[in-house]
Design a protein around this motif. Sequence first.
Motif, short mmCIF file in Angstrom:
data_model
loop_
_atom_site.label_atom_id
_atom_site.label_comp_id
_atom_site.label_asym_id
_atom_site.label_seq_id
_atom_site.Cartn_x
_atom_site.Cartn_y
_atom_site.Cartn_z
N GLU A 51 0.83 -1.20 0.00
CA GLU A 51 0.00 0.00 0.00
C GLU A 51 0.87 1.26 0.00
O GLU A 51 0.58 2.23 -0.70
CB GLU A 51 -0.94 -0.01 1.21
CG GLU A 51 -1.96 1.10 1.22
CD GLU A 51 -2.97 1.03 0.09
OE1 GLU A 51 -3.72 2.02 -0.05
OE2 GLU A 51 -3.02 0.04 -0.65
N ARG A 54 2.19 1.70 -3.52
CA ARG A 54 1.13 2.16 -4.40
C ARG A 54 0.91 3.66 -4.23
O ARG A 54 0.81 4.41 -5.20
CB ARG A 54 -0.17 1.40 -4.12
CG ARG A 54 -1.30 1.76 -5.09
CD ARG A 54 -2.64 1.28 -4.59
NE ARG A 54 -3.08 1.94 -3.37
CZ ARG A 54 -3.56 3.19 -3.31
NH1 ARG A 54 -3.64 3.93 -4.38
NH2 ARG A 54 -3.95 3.70 -2.16
N LYS A 55 0.89 4.10 -2.99
CA LYS A 55 0.69 5.52 -2.72
C LYS A 55 1.86 6.37 -3.21
O LYS A 55 1.66 7.49 -3.70
CB LYS A 55 0.45 5.75 -1.22
CG LYS A 55 -0.90 5.28 -0.76
CD LYS A 55 -1.08 5.50 0.74
CE LYS A 55 -2.44 5.02 1.21
NZ LYS A 55 -2.62 5.21 2.66
N GLU A 57 3.83 5.67 -5.79
CA GLU A 57 3.71 5.74 -7.25
C GLU A 57 2.65 6.75 -7.66
O GLU A 57 2.84 7.54 -8.58
CB GLU A 57 3.38 4.37 -7.83
CG GLU A 57 4.53 3.39 -7.75
CD GLU A 57 4.14 1.97 -8.12
OE1 GLU A 57 3.00 1.76 -8.63
OE2 GLU A 57 4.96 1.06 -7.91
N GLU A 58 1.53 6.73 -6.96
CA GLU A 58 0.46 7.68 -7.24
C GLU A 58 0.92 9.11 -6.98
O GLU A 58 0.63 10.01 -7.77
CB GLU A 58 -0.75 7.34 -6.38
CG GLU A 58 -1.99 8.11 -6.71
CD GLU A 58 -3.18 7.62 -5.90
OE1 GLU A 58 -3.49 8.26 -4.87
OE2 GLU A 58 -3.78 6.61 -6.30
N LEU A 59 1.65 9.31 -5.90
CA LEU A 59 2.16 10.63 -5.58
C LEU A 59 3.14 11.13 -6.64
O LEU A 59 3.08 12.30 -7.05
CB LEU A 59 2.83 10.62 -4.20
CG LEU A 59 3.41 11.94 -3.71
CD1 LEU A 59 2.33 13.01 -3.62
CD2 LEU A 59 4.08 11.74 -2.36
N PHE A 61 3.20 10.28 -9.80
CA PHE A 61 2.41 10.60 -10.98
C PHE A 61 1.74 11.96 -10.83
O PHE A 61 1.79 12.81 -11.72
CB PHE A 61 1.36 9.51 -11.24
CG PHE A 61 0.40 9.86 -12.33
CD1 PHE A 61 0.78 9.73 -13.66
CD2 PHE A 61 -0.87 10.33 -12.04
CE1 PHE A 61 -0.09 10.07 -14.68
CE2 PHE A 61 -1.74 10.67 -13.05
CZ PHE A 61 -1.36 10.53 -14.37
N LEU A 62 1.08 12.18 -9.68
CA LEU A 62 0.37 13.43 -9.46
C LEU A 62 1.33 14.61 -9.39
O LEU A 62 1.00 15.70 -9.88
CB LEU A 62 -0.46 13.34 -8.18
CG LEU A 62 -1.65 12.38 -8.26
CD1 LEU A 62 -2.30 12.22 -6.89
CD2 LEU A 62 -2.65 12.84 -9.29
#
Length: 95
Positions: A51, A54-55, A57-59, A61-62
């Motif tokens: 988790e 995942r967070k 990677e999302e950060l 990207f954003l």
Amino acid sequence: MESFDLTTDIQPVTEFRAKTSEIIEDLKKNRRTIILTQHGRPAAVLESVEEYQRKQEELRFLTGLVAGMRDLDAGSVVNGEKFFQSLKNRVDDGK
């Protein structure tokens, strides 16, 4: 994104100490984040490695998306067709 469940996602440190293995297995299985409290106040955040990754990677990207939007607003962008044509010209000149 799952909603926060106050009955299961907030736990005292003493309960974590008593049920560490069980709580960690539950974190892996359910991909939830737990807030650990100490003396009734939030003290730490606990989540599975998966988790967390995942967070992250999302950060990333954003963060890139926001940087691109700022560049766009500032006019610091290059026309895609012109860019690829100049790249092609450089490659052709190197032959």
